[in-house]
Design a protein around this motif. Sequence first.
Motif, short mmCIF file in Angstrom:
data_model
loop_
_atom_site.label_atom_id
_atom_site.label_comp_id
_atom_site.label_asym_id
_atom_site.label_seq_id
_atom_site.Cartn_x
_atom_site.Cartn_y
_atom_site.Cartn_z
N SER A 12 0.83 -1.21 0.00
CA SER A 12 0.00 0.00 0.00
C SER A 12 0.87 1.27 0.00
CB SER A 12 -0.93 0.00 1.21
OG SER A 12 -0.16 -0.08 2.38
N LYS A 13 1.99 1.22 0.72
CA LYS A 13 2.87 2.39 0.74
C LYS A 13 3.63 2.52 -0.57
CE LYS A 13 3.42 2.57 5.76
NZ LYS A 13 4.31 2.30 6.89
N ALA A 14 3.91 1.40 -1.22
CA ALA A 14 4.55 1.45 -2.55
C ALA A 14 3.60 2.10 -3.55
CB ALA A 14 4.96 0.05 -2.99
N GLU A 15 2.32 1.78 -3.43
CA GLU A 15 1.31 2.41 -4.32
C GLU A 15 1.28 3.92 -4.12
OE1 GLU A 15 -2.35 0.35 -3.53
OE2 GLU A 15 -1.72 -1.42 -4.66
N GLU A 16 1.28 4.32 -2.83
CA GLU A 16 1.28 5.76 -2.53
C GLU A 16 2.52 6.45 -3.08
OE1 GLU A 16 0.97 6.55 1.72
OE2 GLU A 16 -0.72 5.14 1.80
N MET A 17 3.66 5.80 -2.85
CA MET A 17 4.93 6.38 -3.30
C MET A 17 4.90 6.55 -4.82
SD MET A 17 7.93 5.37 -4.91
CE MET A 17 8.17 3.61 -4.70
N LEU A 18 4.42 5.50 -5.51
CA LEU A 18 4.41 5.56 -6.98
C LEU A 18 3.38 6.56 -7.49
CD1 LEU A 18 4.96 1.76 -7.63
CD2 LEU A 18 6.52 3.60 -8.28
N ALA A 19 2.29 6.73 -6.75
CA ALA A 19 1.30 7.75 -7.13
C ALA A 19 1.96 9.13 -7.15
CB ALA A 19 0.12 7.74 -6.16
N GLY A 20 2.91 9.32 -6.24
CA GLY A 20 3.67 10.57 -6.20
C GLY A 20 4.48 10.81 -7.47
N TYR A 21 4.78 9.74 -8.18
CA TYR A 21 5.46 9.85 -9.47
C TYR A 21 4.45 9.76 -10.63
CZ TYR A 21 9.88 9.13 -7.01
OH TYR A 21 10.97 9.25 -6.17
N GLY A 22 3.17 9.93 -10.30
CA GLY A 22 2.14 9.91 -11.32
C GLY A 22 1.83 8.52 -11.87
N GLN A 23 2.16 7.47 -11.10
CA GLN A 23 1.97 6.10 -11.59
C GLN A 23 0.69 5.48 -11.03
OE1 GLN A 23 3.95 4.77 -13.88
NE2 GLN A 23 5.40 6.50 -13.85
N LYS A 24 0.11 4.60 -11.82
CA LYS A 24 -1.10 3.85 -11.42
C LYS A 24 -0.73 2.77 -10.38
CE LYS A 24 -4.31 5.28 -14.44
NZ LYS A 24 -3.81 5.58 -15.80
N PRO A 25 -1.73 2.36 -9.57
CA PRO A 25 -1.46 1.37 -8.52
C PRO A 25 -0.85 0.05 -9.02
CG PRO A 25 -3.63 2.34 -8.21
CD PRO A 25 -3.10 2.90 -9.49
N TYR A 26 -1.21 -0.39 -10.24
CA TYR A 26 -0.68 -1.70 -10.67
C TYR A 26 0.84 -1.70 -10.79
CZ TYR A 26 0.19 -0.16 -15.52
OH TYR A 26 0.67 0.48 -16.63
N ARG A 27 1.43 -0.52 -10.88
CA ARG A 27 2.90 -0.43 -10.97
C ARG A 27 3.56 -0.99 -9.70
NH1 ARG A 27 4.37 -0.07 -16.13
NH2 ARG A 27 3.66 1.84 -17.16
N ALA A 28 2.86 -0.85 -8.56
CA ALA A 28 3.43 -1.36 -7.31
C ALA A 28 3.54 -2.88 -7.36
CB ALA A 28 2.57 -0.92 -6.13
N LYS A 29 2.56 -3.52 -7.98
CA LYS A 29 2.61 -4.98 -8.11
C LYS A 29 3.74 -5.40 -9.04
CE LYS A 29 -2.14 -5.52 -6.87
NZ LYS A 29 -3.43 -5.10 -7.40
N GLN A 30 3.94 -4.60 -10.10
CA GLN A 30 5.07 -4.90 -10.99
C GLN A 30 6.40 -4.76 -10.24
OE1 GLN A 30 4.13 -2.03 -14.15
NE2 GLN A 30 3.97 -3.76 -15.59
N LEU A 31 6.48 -3.70 -9.45
CA LEU A 31 7.70 -3.48 -8.66
C LEU A 31 7.92 -4.66 -7.70
CD1 LEU A 31 9.98 -1.51 -7.69
CD2 LEU A 31 8.32 -0.57 -6.08
#
Length: 348
Positions: A12-31
């Motif tokens: 969940s925190k990876a999703e928030e962090m990536l949102a800060g870079y303008g990224q969609k939540p699915y990017r956290a799963k890829q990461l």
Amino acid sequence: MNMRTIYDLPLSKAEEMLAGYGQKPYRAKQLYNWLYRKRALSFAEMSDLPAALTQQLAEVYCTMPVTLLDKQVARDRTAKYLFELSDGSTIETVLMHFNFGKSVCVSSQVGCNMGCAFCASGLLKKQRDLTAGEMVGQIMYIQKELDAEGERVDNVVVMGTGEPFDNYDNVLDFCSIINSDHGLSIGARHITISTCGIVPSIRRFAEGHYQYNLAISLHAPNDELRRELMPVDRAYPLDELMDALRSYSEDNHRRLTFEYILLKGVNDSDEHAVQLADLIRGMNAYVNLIPYNEVDENGFKTTDERTSLRFYDLIMKHGVKATLRSKHGDDIDAACGQLRARHERNRE
Ligand code: SAH
């Protein structure tokens, strides 16, 4: 360089962090897939993430936060790792090979302030809490080694140096990261947190309704003795501790483990066994009797095998389930904190 590790972030925190870079939540799963499934050690190789993003991440985060300083392997293959963190602190991690799988024992703090009389970890006072990622790093380092043998980390116990319930948030983040279905997916029932008995944290843990296992370091069946061995008993005496544990176990329908190190002539008499059984009987719990790993600095001795068996029989006879654990890695510096204590002394 003192960089944060990307392992610090629960999904969940990876999703928030990536949102800060303008990224969609699915990017956290890829990461997560790159970090924990493919065990990538660089952002550059994360080929399905935008190159601009991986460059930005590499500027802010490192991956593996631990480097190996020393490793000892015992005859029974128990391996003890001494790791260095980015600030130069050192921590220990242990890998044990059981017939039910591989277990890793992680440290949760640099040093420990609980001051248990028998424990080598307390020889060095707490310097700081570990971050979630520094705990994840201990697992990932060993998992990467096991990958070469086609093996995996099956069980995780937070029983290394430190008091996990004195570093509650980071430890719970750590558990959530290694438990995540998008990562290592180590089952909650394969993760055990061991505490010396910090009652407010036990109550908080109970309210969280987690599926992780809880183990309690008891080591004495009455306050008088427990206070001598474990200063924490002065802050949270047995009646408060047992009360919190009973409500945790009943509300969550969870079985508790009580750890009890057998110390020769200290806590291993027949009377102690009966007191211990009286304390626990009726609870959904069992006692894990642990042979003591002798530490040169403090004079405590291991209870002999005959007395250990007698103690075991007595608590069973008095209606409490128990296991008598066999020793692991006793030809290396396996006692909690021993390897690190020796290393830090050599540094001075
Ligand atoms: N602070 C937590 C977790 C770390 S200690 C706790 O107290 O539970 C993990 C377990 O190892 C505890 O039960 C601790 O009492 C035990 N232990 C410490 N030193 C030991 C030694 N020399 N031999 C055997 N067990 C030891």
